[in-house]
Design a protein around this motif. Structure first.
Motif, short mmCIF file in Angstrom:
data_model
loop_
_atom_site.label_atom_id
_atom_site.label_comp_id
_atom_site.label_asym_id
_atom_site.label_seq_id
_atom_site.Cartn_x
_atom_site.Cartn_y
_atom_site.Cartn_z
N LEU A 168 -47.83 -29.03 6.57
CA LEU A 168 -48.48 -28.78 7.70
C LEU A 168 -49.95 -29.17 7.59
CD1 LEU A 168 -47.08 -25.62 9.24
CD2 LEU A 168 -46.86 -27.86 10.21
N ASP A 172 -51.85 -32.34 9.63
CA ASP A 172 -53.08 -32.09 10.39
C ASP A 172 -54.30 -33.27 9.85
OD1 ASP A 172 -54.99 -30.74 12.17
OD2 ASP A 172 -55.97 -29.82 10.47
N CYS A 198 -50.79 -28.12 15.44
CA CYS A 198 -50.46 -28.20 14.14
C CYS A 198 -51.55 -26.92 13.67
CB CYS A 198 -50.81 -29.44 13.48
SG CYS A 198 -50.44 -29.58 11.57
N VAL A 216 -38.84 -29.96 10.43
CA VAL A 216 -40.16 -30.23 11.18
C VAL A 216 -40.12 -31.15 12.01
CG1 VAL A 216 -42.74 -30.47 10.88
CG2 VAL A 216 -41.35 -29.24 9.20
#
Length: 221
Positions: A168, A172, A198, A216
């Motif tokens: 994650l 980002d 995010c 995801v």
């Protein structure tokens, strides 16, 4: 004949009548983990079968023997630990060899974590790229995300719970504060779909001990 057979991704009831018929009638079952395959057979009261282990590191060496059995007229089912074989799982080399040798094959479709994750995510389903597992190393993972950045479609990844937070963070940094869905433990008791920007997911998962299998899904439009 070779049967490419999809099996449940969690809930053992997610299995088709045709799949049960195939597993009941074939001579051999190729399985990544014969213990997991045995649990599926037992759960549906199917007759015991001869399992042949078939996983990433022995696939190449196994193919010759499997082709020999198929040419002898044996019926063989290929299953993975969960879901549809070949999708982030071994099998495509065997399928390709069967096609080259003109050995008949067919599939018994069913559960697939990629499609199920996409359906549950609420992300645009019309165009998507499935990458499987990104690199375990952050630098290489970031390079892979840079490759994908140009594609304005939905992106789908598999990830370990131990690397979810790192993934994650990299999403980002490279793709920006995109809308992301973390789909976990699909069809199981603790199934969870967590969706948001995010950065909000980074905050949500910051101190959480995440368990289970994770898909995801990123809206990269």
């Amino acid at each position: 004949m070779l049967f490419i057979v999809a099996t449940p991704i969690g809930n053992l009831e997610d299995v088709t009548l045709r799949t049960l018929k195939i597993l009941r009638e074939v001579d051999f079952i190729l399985a990544e983990d014969t213990r997991k395959a045995g649990r599926l057979i037992k759960a549906h009261n199917l007759p015991k079968k001869r399992f042949l282990s078939f996983y990433e590191h022995n696939e190449r060496g196994r193919i010759k023997d499997i082709i020999t059995l198929l040419k002898q007229g044996k019926n063989i089912a290929l299953i993975s630990n969960a879901g549809t074989p070949l999708i982030s799982d071994p099998g495509y080399k065997l399928v390709r060899r069967c096609l080259e040798e003109k050995i008949p094959l067919t599939s018994s479709p069913g559960p697939c974590a990629v499609i199920n994750g996409l359906v549950l995510s609420g992300m645009p389903p019309d165009k998507f790229i499935f990458w499987g597992f990104l690199s375990k190393k952050s630098a290489q993972r970031k390079n892979q995300l840079r490759e994908l950045k140009m594609f304005k479609v939905t992106l789908i990844f598999f990830e370990s719970p131990y690397r979810l937070y790192s993934l994650l963070k990299d999403i980002d940094e490279i793709l920006g504060d995109k809308e992301v869905a973390v789909v976990r433990e699909m069809t199981k008791v603790f199934e969870e779909v967590k969706k948001g920007r995010c950065q909000s997911l980074l905050e949500y998962f910051k101190d959480k001990k995440v368990k289970g299998e994770i898909t995801v899904v990123v809206d990269n439009r």
